[in-house]
Design a protein around this motif. Structure first.
Motif, PDB file in Angstrom:
ATOM      1  N   GLU A   1       5.168  -8.833 -10.081  1.00  0.00           N
ATOM      2  CA  GLU A   1       5.320  -9.900 -11.069  1.00  0.00           C
ATOM      3  C   GLU A   1       3.969 -10.470 -11.486  1.00  0.00           C
ATOM      4  O   GLU A   1       3.752 -10.788 -12.666  1.00  0.00           O
ATOM      5  CB  GLU A   1       6.198 -11.013 -10.488  1.00  0.00           C
ATOM      6  N   LEU A   2       3.020 -10.582 -10.557  1.00  0.00           N
ATOM      7  CA  LEU A   2       1.734 -11.221 -10.818  1.00  0.00           C
ATOM      8  C   LEU A   2       0.607 -10.239 -11.083  1.00  0.00           C
ATOM      9  O   LEU A   2      -0.357 -10.587 -11.757  1.00  0.00           O
ATOM     10  CB  LEU A   2       1.336 -12.111  -9.632  1.00  0.00           C
ATOM     11  N   ALA A   3       0.708  -9.034 -10.539  1.00  0.00           N
ATOM     12  CA  ALA A   3      -0.408  -8.089 -10.594  1.00  0.00           C
ATOM     13  C   ALA A   3      -0.899  -7.767 -11.996  1.00  0.00           C
ATOM     14  O   ALA A   3      -2.106  -7.615 -12.195  1.00  0.00           O
ATOM     15  CB  ALA A   3      -0.041  -6.809  -9.859  1.00  0.00           C
ATOM     16  N   PRO A   4      -0.024  -7.653 -13.006  1.00  0.00           N
ATOM     17  CA  PRO A   4      -0.542  -7.304 -14.340  1.00  0.00           C
ATOM     18  C   PRO A   4      -1.572  -8.283 -14.879  1.00  0.00           C
ATOM     19  O   PRO A   4      -2.432  -7.917 -15.664  1.00  0.00           O
ATOM     20  CB  PRO A   4       0.726  -7.315 -15.208  1.00  0.00           C
ATOM     21  N   THR A   5      -1.503  -9.544 -14.479  1.00  0.00           N
ATOM     22  CA  THR A   5      -2.438 -10.540 -15.004  1.00  0.00           C
ATOM     23  C   THR A   5      -3.515 -10.934 -14.012  1.00  0.00           C
ATOM     24  O   THR A   5      -4.463 -11.610 -14.368  1.00  0.00           O
ATOM     25  CB  THR A   5      -1.682 -11.813 -15.417  1.00  0.00           C
ATOM     26  N   ASP A   6      -3.355 -10.545 -12.739  1.00  0.00           N
ATOM     27  CA  ASP A   6      -4.342 -10.956 -11.729  1.00  0.00           C
ATOM     28  C   ASP A   6      -4.363  -9.918 -10.622  1.00  0.00           C
ATOM     29  O   ASP A   6      -3.676 -10.051  -9.620  1.00  0.00           O
ATOM     30  CB  ASP A   6      -3.993 -12.328 -11.157  1.00  0.00           C
ATOM     31  N   GLN A   7      -5.137  -8.860 -10.798  1.00  0.00           N
ATOM     32  CA  GLN A   7      -5.188  -7.814  -9.815  1.00  0.00           C
ATOM     33  C   GLN A   7      -6.344  -8.050  -8.856  1.00  0.00           C
ATOM     34  O   GLN A   7      -7.381  -8.573  -9.223  1.00  0.00           O
ATOM     35  CB  GLN A   7      -5.332  -6.445 -10.490  1.00  0.00           C
ATOM     36  N   ALA A   8      -6.139  -7.650  -7.596  1.00  0.00           N
ATOM     37  CA  ALA A   8      -7.163  -7.770  -6.584  1.00  0.00           C
ATOM     38  C   ALA A   8      -7.183  -6.484  -5.770  1.00  0.00           C
ATOM     39  O   ALA A   8      -6.167  -5.811  -5.659  1.00  0.00           O
ATOM     40  CB  ALA A   8      -6.892  -8.961  -5.662  1.00  0.00           C
ATOM     41  N   PRO A   9      -8.301  -6.082  -5.218  1.00  0.00           N
ATOM     42  CA  PRO A   9      -8.348  -4.857  -4.432  1.00  0.00           C
ATOM     43  C   PRO A   9      -7.385  -4.904  -3.271  1.00  0.00           C
ATOM     44  O   PRO A   9      -7.151  -5.951  -2.668  1.00  0.00           O
ATOM     45  CB  PRO A   9      -9.819  -4.846  -3.930  1.00  0.00           C
ATOM     46  N   ALA A  10      -6.796  -3.766  -2.939  1.00  0.00           N
ATOM     47  CA  ALA A  10      -5.820  -3.700  -1.858  1.00  0.00           C
ATOM     48  C   ALA A  10      -6.465  -3.464  -0.512  1.00  0.00           C
ATOM     49  O   ALA A  10      -5.829  -3.526   0.507  1.00  0.00           O
ATOM     50  CB  ALA A  10      -4.813  -2.578  -2.130  1.00  0.00           C
ATOM     51  N   ALA A  11      -7.768  -3.211  -0.462  1.00  0.00           N
ATOM     52  CA  ALA A  11      -8.402  -2.817   0.792  1.00  0.00           C
ATOM     53  C   ALA A  11      -8.593  -3.982   1.738  1.00  0.00           C
ATOM     54  O   ALA A  11      -8.543  -3.811   2.935  1.00  0.00           O
ATOM     55  CB  ALA A  11      -9.755  -2.168   0.489  1.00  0.00           C
ATOM     56  N   GLN A  12      -8.838  -5.181   1.198  1.00  0.00           N
ATOM     57  CA  GLN A  12      -9.156  -6.314   2.058  1.00  0.00           C
ATOM     58  C   GLN A  12      -8.405  -7.554   1.582  1.00  0.00           C
ATOM     59  O   GLN A  12      -7.984  -7.655   0.443  1.00  0.00           O
ATOM     60  CB  GLN A  12     -10.667  -6.606   2.044  1.00  0.00           C
TER      61      GLN A  12
END
Length: 496
Positions: free
Chosen positions: A480-491
């Protein structure tokens, strides 16, 4: 049909009224209920509350998420009523759960209910655990069928029903921070009540429980008074405050509003104080285990090193120094690491006795047949003579080694799923941080459950089930949020 879903897409315009009018009607309703109670007693109050009940029902139908938040709140205060009502207080939680299901079923008639959200691994795990507990009704070792039927509710039925309700009702990410905000207020109220007990005194009902119903033996000790707020006992209160401390302090790192971060830190500090004045030594396991897991999930060298040093420092302070020994709170917390403590030694002796009894009972002695609570139903049973003093020991005694392994598998699955999602799948920083906080809190309570019967008590049991369900909902919130605010999944990012 799309037309059927439209009525619940948004609040109908015809129901929109000025906010001042709503507040005025609410205030008038409160005065009406108060007058009816004084003039006609409980019967008058019940009648006066009918319009309010109707309004609550209408709001719940249009906003099932709010109804679920209401259930969370009711569950938190149920134990405060134990001194005032004569019927089993667990029925209040039963009624709240049934009300929420009724709301969802009514909405289903018009569409707009995503029952598919409840189709996940946690629901399946909860269903398997419920099936096993139902099969326990045929356990030949059980001496009382009625108590087994009652025990199923807290053991497994609440688990399945609350997981389904949470998954279906919390259809948007907004309910996750809303729940944390609500919980922070409830935590402050709980700590405030404990402070009233400490600095002002106990209420008449609490004094009656302490002196005439056996509470003094575990709460008025030579080492100091154990405060319990409006919970059932100090162990329940202390463990819950440890949970609030862990989850809210970690969640504070992921709020974008600096004032919210400061507020959550302050609430976590208040919860820490509440945990300490509860005198519950096993509650210390919640922050130790919870923060340790969060450090691992962070996968950042700086956080790992800093966290490890802090945890090690607290452990060394409590276990290898005598600093602050004159303070009753520090002295009792320090005794949690003393393996020669009389309470710890007695627990080990009781577990040794239970191991002898349980050798020929792979499926346990029957639900409700463990510990002192079984005396009223099965006074002659061997297991009713020995306190379990632990959630896991109680599960082992009542469901056997088979049931214990299954139960541990369910808990490990829930925590493991949370760890996996945080470390490898979730992208949005807020969802990732809040999920990490919930996972760490659940793990801390699970570890502390070795020393106390936490999972089966109100309000902690239902809270754990809500948090587990939110962990399994986190991928939906992330999408729901990722399309407008993505962050790396590694950390796990430091802030959000």
């Amino acid at each position: 049909m799309p037309q059927n879903k439209q009525p619940f897409a948004q609040w109908p315009a015809e129901l929109s009224v000025p906010r001042l009018a709503v507040y005025g009607l609410l205030l008038a309703g409160i005065f009406a209920v108060g007058y009816a109670t004084l003039r006609f007693g409980l019967a008058g109050a019940a009648v006066a509350c009918l319009p309010m009940v109707a309004c609550v029902t209408i709001v719940a139908v249009y906003r099932p998420g709010w109804a679920m938040l209401g259930l969370f709140t009711i569950n938190y205060f149920i134990m405060a009523l134990r001194h005032w009502v004569s019927f089993p207080i667990g029925l209040i939680l039963d009624a709240a759960i049934l009300f929420n299901f009724a709301v969802l079923l009514f909405r289903t008639l018009y569409g707009g209910v995503g029952w598919s959200r409840a189709r996940n691994g946690l629901t399946l795990a909860a269903l398997l655990w419920l099936i096993y507990c139902v099969l326990e009704l045929t356990n030949p070792n059980a001496a009382a069928f009625g108590v087994a039927m009652t025990a199923i509710r807290s053991y497994a039925l609440y688990f399945l029903l609350i997981v389904i309700l949470t998954a279906v009702s919390f259809d948007r990410y907004k309910y996750l921070p809303a729940l944390l905000g609500l919980w922070s207020v409830l935590t402050l109220l709980a700590v405030g009540k404990a402070c009233i007990q400490k600095f002002i005194g106990f209420s008449p009902a609490e004094i009656n429980w302490l002196f005439y119903e056996g509470g003094r033996t575990t709460h008025l000790l030579s080492t100091g008074v154990r405060y319990f707020s409006f919970f059932s006992d100090a162990a329940n209160f202390g463990s819950s405050m440890g949970l609030s401390m862990v989850v809210l302090s970690i969640a504070s790192l992921y709020y974008r509003n600096p004032w919210m971060r400061l507020y959550m830190v302050a609430v976590a500090a208040a919860a820490c104080y509440g945990m300490l004045i509860s005198g519950t030594r096993s509650a210390l396991a919640v922050p130790f285990a919870g923060y340790a897991l969060f450090i691992v999930m962070s996968r950042r060298v700086k956080i790992i090193l800093t966290g490890a040093v802090l945890l090690l420092g607290v452990f060394l302070f409590l276990n290898y120094t005598t600093i602050g020994q004159g303070n009753a709170v520090i002295r009792r917390a320090r005794s949690a690491f003393n393996l020669q403590d009389k309470s710890f030694v007695l627990r080990m002796e009781n577990q040794a006795k239970l191991r002898t009894i349980m050798r020929d009972k792979p499926f346990g002695a029957g639900l409700g047949h463990g510990g002192g609570k079984a005396l009223a139903y099965a006074p002659e049973a061997e297991t009713s003579q020995i306190p379990t003093d632990s959630w896991f020991v109680m599960v082992w005694v009542e469901t056997g080694i088979v049931g214990l392994l299954l139960h541990l598998a369910v808990l490990c699955y829930a925590v493991g799923r949370g760890v996996f999602l945080v470390m490898y799948r979730l992208r949005d920083s807020r969802v990732k941080g809040f999920t990490a906080a919930l996972t760490a809190g659940i793990f801390g309570v699970a570890v502390a459950s070795y020393a106390n019967e936490i999972f089966g008590q109100i309000p902690n049991g239902a809270m754990m089930y809500v948090f587990m369900a939110l962990i399994f909902l986190s991928p939906r919130f992330d999408r729901e949020l990722a399309p407008t605010d993505q962050a790396p999944a590694a950390q796990i990012p430091g802030k959000a």
